[in-house]
Design a protein around this motif. Structure first.
Motif, PDB file in Angstrom:
ATOM      1  N   MET A  66       0.780  -1.200   0.008  1.00 41.94           N
ATOM      2  CA  MET A  66       0.051  -0.034   0.071  1.00 41.94           C
ATOM      3  C   MET A  66       0.816   1.215  -0.073  1.00 41.94           C
ATOM      4  N   TYR A  67       1.780   1.097   0.565  1.00 39.35           N
ATOM      5  CA  TYR A  67       2.916   2.489   0.804  1.00 39.35           C
ATOM      6  C   TYR A  67       3.684   2.442  -0.444  1.00 39.35           C
ATOM      7  N   GLY A  68       3.895   1.561  -1.364  1.00 43.46           N
ATOM      8  CA  GLY A  68       4.577   1.500  -2.359  1.00 43.46           C
ATOM      9  C   GLY A  68       3.635   2.040  -3.547  1.00 43.46           C
ATOM     10  N   TRP A  69       2.546   1.714  -3.505  1.00 40.56           N
ATOM     11  CA  TRP A  69       1.316   2.310  -4.319  1.00 40.56           C
ATOM     12  C   TRP A  69       0.953   3.766  -4.028  1.00 40.56           C
ATOM     13  N   ALA A  70       1.369   4.172  -3.044  1.00 43.98           N
ATOM     14  CA  ALA A  70       1.019   5.587  -2.627  1.00 43.98           C
ATOM     15  C   ALA A  70       2.047   6.389  -3.174  1.00 43.98           C
ATOM     16  N   TRP A  71       3.309   5.892  -3.310  1.00 45.50           N
ATOM     17  CA  TRP A  71       4.315   6.625  -4.293  1.00 45.50           C
ATOM     18  C   TRP A  71       3.840   6.865  -5.678  1.00 45.50           C
ATOM     19  N   VAL A  72       3.537   5.556  -6.329  1.00 50.68           N
ATOM     20  CA  VAL A  72       3.032   5.783  -7.631  1.00 50.68           C
ATOM     21  C   VAL A  72       1.928   6.639  -7.901  1.00 50.68           C
ATOM     22  N   ILE A  73       0.544   6.415  -7.053  1.00 51.45           N
ATOM     23  CA  ILE A  73      -0.498   7.324  -7.398  1.00 51.45           C
ATOM     24  C   ILE A  73      -0.248   8.637  -7.137  1.00 51.45           C
ATOM     25  N   SER A  74       0.755   9.029  -5.706  1.00 54.41           N
ATOM     26  CA  SER A  74       0.878  10.454  -5.794  1.00 54.41           C
ATOM     27  C   SER A  74       1.573  11.213  -6.855  1.00 54.41           C
ATOM     28  N   PHE A  75       2.693  10.464  -7.220  1.00 54.30           N
ATOM     29  CA  PHE A  75       3.738  11.056  -8.348  1.00 54.30           C
ATOM     30  C   PHE A  75       2.837  11.275  -9.652  1.00 54.30           C
ATOM     31  N   GLY A  76       2.094  10.002  -9.809  1.00 53.57           N
ATOM     32  CA  GLY A  76       1.271  10.134 -11.193  1.00 53.57           C
ATOM     33  C   GLY A  76       0.330  11.146 -11.326  1.00 53.57           C
ATOM     34  N   SER A  77      -0.357  11.398 -10.020  1.00 52.85           N
ATOM     35  CA  SER A  77      -1.377  12.431 -10.021  1.00 52.85           C
ATOM     36  C   SER A  77      -0.601  13.933 -10.117  1.00 52.85           C
ATOM     37  N   MET A  78       0.440  14.124  -9.320  1.00 52.16           N
ATOM     38  CA  MET A  78       1.162  15.422  -9.397  1.00 52.16           C
ATOM     39  C   MET A  78       1.808  15.536 -10.876  1.00 52.16           C
ATOM     40  N   TYR A  79       2.082  14.553 -11.620  1.00 57.82           N
ATOM     41  CA  TYR A  79       2.640  14.926 -12.804  1.00 57.82           C
ATOM     42  C   TYR A  79       1.410  15.438 -13.870  1.00 57.82           C
ATOM     43  N   LEU A  80       0.293  14.710 -13.605  1.00 61.48           N
ATOM     44  CA  LEU A  80      -0.911  15.462 -14.377  1.00 61.48           C
ATOM     45  C   LEU A  80      -1.235  16.733 -14.033  1.00 61.48           C
ATOM     46  N   VAL A  81      -1.290  17.063 -12.815  1.00 55.69           N
ATOM     47  CA  VAL A  81      -1.405  18.507 -12.462  1.00 55.69           C
ATOM     48  C   VAL A  81      -0.348  19.256 -12.958  1.00 55.69           C
ATOM     49  N   ASP A  82       0.989  19.184 -12.750  1.00 52.99           N
ATOM     50  CA  ASP A  82       2.037  19.876 -13.313  1.00 52.99           C
ATOM     51  C   ASP A  82       2.136  20.011 -14.680  1.00 52.99           C
ATOM     52  N   LEU A  83       1.739  19.117 -15.744  1.00 55.38           N
ATOM     53  CA  LEU A  83       1.642  18.952 -16.896  1.00 55.38           C
ATOM     54  C   LEU A  83       0.518  19.998 -17.230  1.00 55.38           C
ATOM     55  N   ARG A  84      -0.538  20.074 -16.781  1.00 60.15           N
ATOM     56  CA  ARG A  84      -1.834  20.938 -17.158  1.00 60.15           C
ATOM     57  C   ARG A  84      -1.109  22.319 -16.698  1.00 60.15           C
ATOM     58  N   LEU A  85      -0.579  22.410 -15.624  1.00 62.15           N
ATOM     59  CA  LEU A  85      -0.390  23.862 -15.120  1.00 62.15           C
ATOM     60  C   LEU A  85       0.740  24.539 -16.246  1.00 62.15           C
ATOM     61  N   THR A  86       1.667  23.180 -16.469  1.00 63.55           N
ATOM     62  CA  THR A  86       2.872  23.858 -17.604  1.00 63.55           C
ATOM     63  C   THR A  86       2.291  24.276 -19.024  1.00 63.55           C
ATOM     64  N   ASP A  87       1.121  23.857 -19.398  1.00 57.78           N
ATOM     65  CA  ASP A  87       0.433  24.064 -20.569  1.00 57.78           C
ATOM     66  C   ASP A  87      -0.116  25.391 -20.286  1.00 57.78           C
ATOM     67  N   LEU A  88      -0.582  25.769 -19.283  1.00 55.96           N
ATOM     68  CA  LEU A  88      -1.392  26.866 -18.851  1.00 55.96           C
ATOM     69  C   LEU A  88      -0.404  28.223 -18.732  1.00 55.96           C
ATOM     70  N   LEU A  89       0.747  27.788 -18.433  1.00 56.13           N
ATOM     71  CA  LEU A  89       1.739  28.847 -17.900  1.00 56.13           C
ATOM     72  C   LEU A  89       2.293  29.338 -19.127  1.00 56.13           C
ATOM     73  N   GLY A  90       2.513  28.658 -20.090  1.00 56.21           N
ATOM     74  CA  GLY A  90       3.071  29.057 -21.442  1.00 56.21           C
ATOM     75  C   GLY A  90       4.572  29.071 -21.384  1.00 56.21           C
ATOM     76  N   ASP A  91       5.159  30.204 -21.774  1.00 57.50           N
ATOM     77  CA  ASP A  91       6.453  30.404 -22.134  1.00 57.50           C
ATOM     78  C   ASP A  91       6.991  31.357 -20.812  1.00 57.50           C
ATOM     79  N   ARG A  92       6.953  30.509 -19.667  1.00 54.91           N
ATOM     80  CA  ARG A  92       7.504  31.111 -18.570  1.00 54.91           C
ATOM     81  C   ARG A  92       8.422  29.832 -17.790  1.00 54.91           C
ATOM     82  N   PRO A  93       9.535  29.854 -18.325  1.00 53.09           N
ATOM     83  CA  PRO A  93      10.243  28.556 -18.007  1.00 53.09           C
ATOM     84  C   PRO A  93      10.824  28.549 -16.665  1.00 53.09           C
ATOM     85  N   ASP A  94      11.114  29.426 -15.887  1.00 54.16           N
ATOM     86  CA  ASP A  94      11.607  29.764 -14.632  1.00 54.16           C
ATOM     87  C   ASP A  94      10.265  29.260 -13.537  1.00 54.16           C
ATOM     88  N   VAL A  95       9.084  29.625 -13.837  1.00 51.93           N
ATOM     89  CA  VAL A  95       8.232  29.531 -12.935  1.00 51.93           C
ATOM     90  C   VAL A  95       7.717  27.920 -13.286  1.00 51.93           C
TER      91      VAL A  95
END
Length: 219
Positions: free
Chosen positions: A109-138
């Motif tokens: 369960m703890y191992g899957w917590a890492w997989v689920i948490s980071f998988g969800s974080m990547y989805l959120v960050d990918l979407r925010l990256t798309d919304l931020l556009g050309d702001r590489p530092d942010v």
């Protein structure tokens, strides 16, 4: 042969109750050593990945002198983290070998917590990256900050789960470093990832080795 004596080899050699208990203890310790894989090695692998990988990313930034091309740093980071993830998967499989019952279930369960948490974080960050556009530092601050905060939170959870101050303290350190990395900004955040993050993994590995040796000496 009375109740206080045993013949473990069937060769007529009798052992007293104390000798029998000592034999059982030694066999138990040998089995434990065979099943155990050192977390210090796992921490050391991630220490290398963070120290070298993020250190090279920092050195590739033009504000830090651009001592090597950005693409080269990206390739090295990718290779190091793929190798570290592969070693982690192998380590987790080996640790779970021979473990049964609630401990095995909690570990999974703890191992899957890492997989689920980071998988969800990547989805959120990918979407925010798309919304931020050309702001590489942010975008760089977003990915590095969220990664460190989530890593720290999961180590804190592991420390609470197993009542172990070592991963709990390490999780607290990584969480604080994640907040500081965002405050410092780019490219300093990569230096924080390398020295504070990777250095934290290295210190945790050393502390675990020392604690493990003291525990063996006390037995």
């Amino acid at each position: 042969m009375n109740e206080d004596e045993v013949d473990p080899a069937g060769e007529g050699q009798s052992l007293s109750a104390a000798e029998s208990l000592d034999l059982i203890a030694r066999q138990h310790e040998r089995t434990r050593r065979e099943l155990r894989t050192s977390p210090a090695r796992l921490l050391g692998v991630w220490a290398l990945a963070w120290l070298v990988g993020w250190g090279l990313v920092y050195l590739s930034d033009h504000r830090a002198g651009a001592l090597l091309p950005g693409w080269a740093a990206a390739v090295v980071v990718g290779v190091l983290f793929v190798c570290a993830i592969g070693y982690t998967a192998w380590h987790s499989t080996r640790v779970s070998r021979g473990i049964r019952g609630p401990s095995r279930r909690i570990g999974r369960m703890y191992g899957w917590a890492w997989v689920i948490s980071f998988g969800s974080m990547y989805l959120v960050d990918l979407r925010l990256t798309d919304l931020l556009g050309d702001r590489p530092d942010v975008i760089a601050l977003l990915w590095s900050g969220t990664s460190m905060l989530l890593t720290g939170a999961l180590y804190l959870a592991g420390g609470m789960l197993w009542q172990d101050p070592l991963p709990y303290g390490f999780g607290a350190w990584i969480s604080v470093c994640g907040g500081l990395s965002v405050l410092i900004g780019v490219p300093g955040n990569f230096l924080v990832l390398s020295l504070a993050g990777g250095g934290g993994f290295a210190v945790a590995a050393v502390v675990f080795v020392v604690r493990d040796r003291k525990g063996r000496a006390a037995r």
